[in-house]
Scaffold this motif. Structure first.
Motif, PDB file in Angstrom:
ATOM      1  N   ASP A  47       0.819  -1.226   0.000  1.00  0.00           N
ATOM      2  CA  ASP A  47       0.000   0.000   0.000  1.00  0.00           C
ATOM      3  C   ASP A  47       0.847   1.268   0.000  1.00  0.00           C
ATOM      4  OD1 ASP A  47       1.005  -0.176   2.563  1.00  0.00           O
ATOM      5  OD2 ASP A  47      -0.830   0.562   3.523  1.00  0.00           O
ATOM      6  N   ARG A  80      -7.631   5.419  -3.828  1.00  0.00           N
ATOM      7  CA  ARG A  80      -7.766   4.003  -3.450  1.00  0.00           C
ATOM      8  C   ARG A  80      -8.178   3.800  -1.993  1.00  0.00           C
ATOM      9  NH1 ARG A  80      -2.490   5.401  -3.419  1.00  0.00           N
ATOM     10  NH2 ARG A  80      -0.987   4.523  -1.935  1.00  0.00           N
ATOM     11  N   PHE A  81      -8.010   4.831  -1.168  1.00  0.00           N
ATOM     12  CA  PHE A  81      -8.356   4.695   0.252  1.00  0.00           C
ATOM     13  C   PHE A  81      -9.772   5.192   0.568  1.00  0.00           C
ATOM     14  CE2 PHE A  81      -3.641   5.233   0.288  1.00  0.00           C
ATOM     15  CZ  PHE A  81      -3.330   3.964   0.757  1.00  0.00           C
ATOM     16  N   THR A 109     -12.333   4.023   3.543  1.00  0.00           N
ATOM     17  CA  THR A 109     -11.598   3.317   4.603  1.00  0.00           C
ATOM     18  C   THR A 109     -11.366   4.241   5.783  1.00  0.00           C
ATOM     19  OG1 THR A 109      -9.401   3.919   3.773  1.00  0.00           O
ATOM     20  CG2 THR A 109     -10.411   1.918   2.861  1.00  0.00           C
ATOM     21  N   LYS A 148      -8.490   5.574   8.363  1.00  0.00           N
ATOM     22  CA  LYS A 148      -7.043   5.658   8.509  1.00  0.00           C
ATOM     23  C   LYS A 148      -6.689   6.502   9.736  1.00  0.00           C
ATOM     24  CE  LYS A 148      -5.875   3.275   4.911  1.00  0.00           C
ATOM     25  NZ  LYS A 148      -5.227   1.948   5.094  1.00  0.00           N
ATOM     26  N   THR A 198      -2.162  11.076   6.876  1.00  0.00           N
ATOM     27  CA  THR A 198      -2.082   9.635   7.100  1.00  0.00           C
ATOM     28  C   THR A 198      -0.620   9.223   7.009  1.00  0.00           C
ATOM     29  OG1 THR A 198      -2.206   9.000   4.771  1.00  0.00           O
ATOM     30  CG2 THR A 198      -4.305   9.390   5.913  1.00  0.00           C
ATOM     31  N   HIS A 200       0.531   7.558   4.806  1.00  0.00           N
ATOM     32  CA  HIS A 200       0.848   7.600   3.370  1.00  0.00           C
ATOM     33  C   HIS A 200       1.118   9.023   2.899  1.00  0.00           C
ATOM     34  CE1 HIS A 200      -1.637   3.995   4.125  1.00  0.00           C
ATOM     35  NE2 HIS A 200      -0.793   3.423   3.283  1.00  0.00           N
TER      36      HIS A 200
END
Length: 470
Positions: free
Chosen positions: A325, A405-406, A409, A411, A429, A431
């Motif tokens: 990820d 893509r998240f 979700t 986080k 996040t 990321h």
């Protein structure tokens, strides 16, 4: 931390400056200062240090350029950074006429270029203090000299092996900060001025880094960003060499530290060992900034990058296998001398295949003194602009697709600050994706679970996910 003679000397100068400024004060109030910072995160960290030193001298930080002391921390990676500083100095000329007691200080990468220093000497004689990148730790001493002598002071060093530890620093956020692990660069990419202005690579001793981070964590820091021109080559210059991966493993053992970030990583030095450490780590954030610069193997060779398109894409494959990820970001230069449409198409091909969350795109900037500046076949401006626009369009299209893509979700987000819109806070996040969501000021500096409701390209709108685990 053991403080060496140089550290103690500069701390002594801070006290001497404080006493001197108090003596000079007519009103009884201490002078205000403003720092303008351009450039990379290492420059930001240097400005944080200078801020701490100024405050230790008793000076009061001010938010605009009508302060008593104006300090410019400069960048010279691109020509427009230089022009911006000259623009500021032009404005300062009139202010200095109105207030002769104003002090103007300029330092950093731009000052390591001899023609720049000569220009300041001739055209901006009202600047009081000029110094470079290698003697920043002597700022208190230089400041004292400025206050006790007349005329312009210029103190530029060509290079130094010295790393001075233990001087005070400040930070914008109480919960996160940067930590230098090394200074300088040995890569000599043909377009880049950095090795000439930052000098050769020098790594800090691991124990000094670990001791600094432990101290920061005990003071409330939960996230650190390890900084260096090329962190992947950390440790090679030490008497007892250590790899960057080994340093990361030791940092991970520090209790209370929650997140570890680092930049910048040169692809030529990204080892399998580092990828393995990232894959098994519980604290290293799933974000990697991996500069591409060009997707053309021919242009990469001209840039002296020492990897080709195939090796770069293989690195991306290895990283994604270890950290599925991972959020990948990059730097790309358009219009390097000799770049053809075919070369440019190779760059677009890598952007399509590497799946970057975002890419920082730049038009090639000719820097005097670099090999690329004198290369033939400089690309016409209209051609470069057209390629830049096409690249930017693809980067934005792919970025929206990959970053989304998240969506849907939950986080974990480290809350950083309130946005311009009251009641809406921002955080990141692991990321490195920015998230905006309703919260309150008590949440700043805390990790909270956030439901990522809507992706807006390079950032999300979300809402607190009460009762859920990130």
């Amino acid at each position: 931390m053991n403080q060496d003679k140089e550290t103690l000397l500069q701390l002594e100068y801070m006290e001497k400056c404080r006493d001197l400024l108090m003596e000079k004060s007519i009103t009884g109030s201490m002078p205000t200062f403003h720092i303008f910072t351009s450039g990379c995160q290492m420059n930001v960290l240097q400005s944080d240090s200078v801020t701490a030193w100024m405050e230790k001298m008793g000076c009061i930080r001010h938010d605009s350029e009508d302060a008593d002391i104006i300090i410019y921390n400069t960048c010279t990676v691109r020509e427009n950074a230089n022009q911006k500083i000259y623009g500021h100095l032009g404005l300062m000329k009139n202010l200095k006429k109105k207030n002769p007691n104003m002090r103007i200080v300029i330092f950093g990468c731009m000052m390591q270029e001899p023609h720049v220093v000569e220009k300041i000497r001739k055209e901006y004689p009202f600047v009081d203090l000029v110094f470079g990148t290698h003697n920043i730790y002597k700022f208190p001493e230089l400041f004292y000299r400025m206050e006790t002598s007349g005329g312009q002071i210029i103190d530029i060093w060509k290079d130094t092996d010295e790393i001075v530890e233990g001087l005070p620093s400040s930070r914008k956020y109480f919960f996160k900060t940067g930590v230098n692990v090394m200074f300088g660069c040995n890569n000599f990419c043909s377009y880049c001025i950095v090795p000439y202005v930052r000098g050769r690579e020098k790594s800090r001793e691991p124990e000094a880094i670990l001791e600094e981070i432990r101290g920061l964590v005990s003071d409330g820091v939960v996230e650190i960003m390890l900084l260096g021109q090329n962190v992947n080559s950390y440790g090679k210059t030490l008497a007892h060499p250590i790899t960057f991966a080994q340093l990361l493993e030791r940092i991970e053992e520090i209790e209370g530290l929650k997140r570890i970030r680092f930049m910048t990583s040169h692809p030529k030095d990204l080892s399998d060992e580092l990828i393995e450490v990232m894959g098994k780590s519980k604290k290293i954030c799933h974000h990697l900034h991996l500069p591409l610069q060009s997707g053309s193997s021919r242009i990469l060779k001209e840039m002296n990058r020492r990897y080709d398109k195939e090796k770069y894409l293989e690195l991306v494959r290895k990283i994604r296998a270890a950290v599925p990820d991972i959020s990948l970001t990059t730097d790309i230069i358009v219009g390097f001398p000799g770049e053809t449409e075919e070369d440019f198409q190779e760059t677009l091909d890598v952007v399509r295949k590497a799946d970057y969350d975002t890419a920082f795109t730049f038009i090639y900037s000719k820097r005097t003194g670099t090999p690329a500046a004198s290369m033939p076949d400089q690309v016409p401006e209209d051609v470069v602009k057209d390629r830049f626009d096409r690249l930017l369009a693809l980067v934005q299209e792919k970025g929206r697709e990959i970053s989304s893509r998240f969506t849907g979700t939950v986080k974990e987000v480290l809350v950083e600050e309130e946005s311009k819109e009251p009641g809406i806070f921002t955080g990141r996040t692991e990321h490195n994706l920015l998230v905006h969501f309703p919260a309150d000021k008590e949440m700043i500096g805390r990790f909270v679970p956030v439901y990522l409701k809507e992706c807006k390209g390079f950032y999300y709108f979300g809402e607190m996910a009460k009762g859920q685990e990130a």
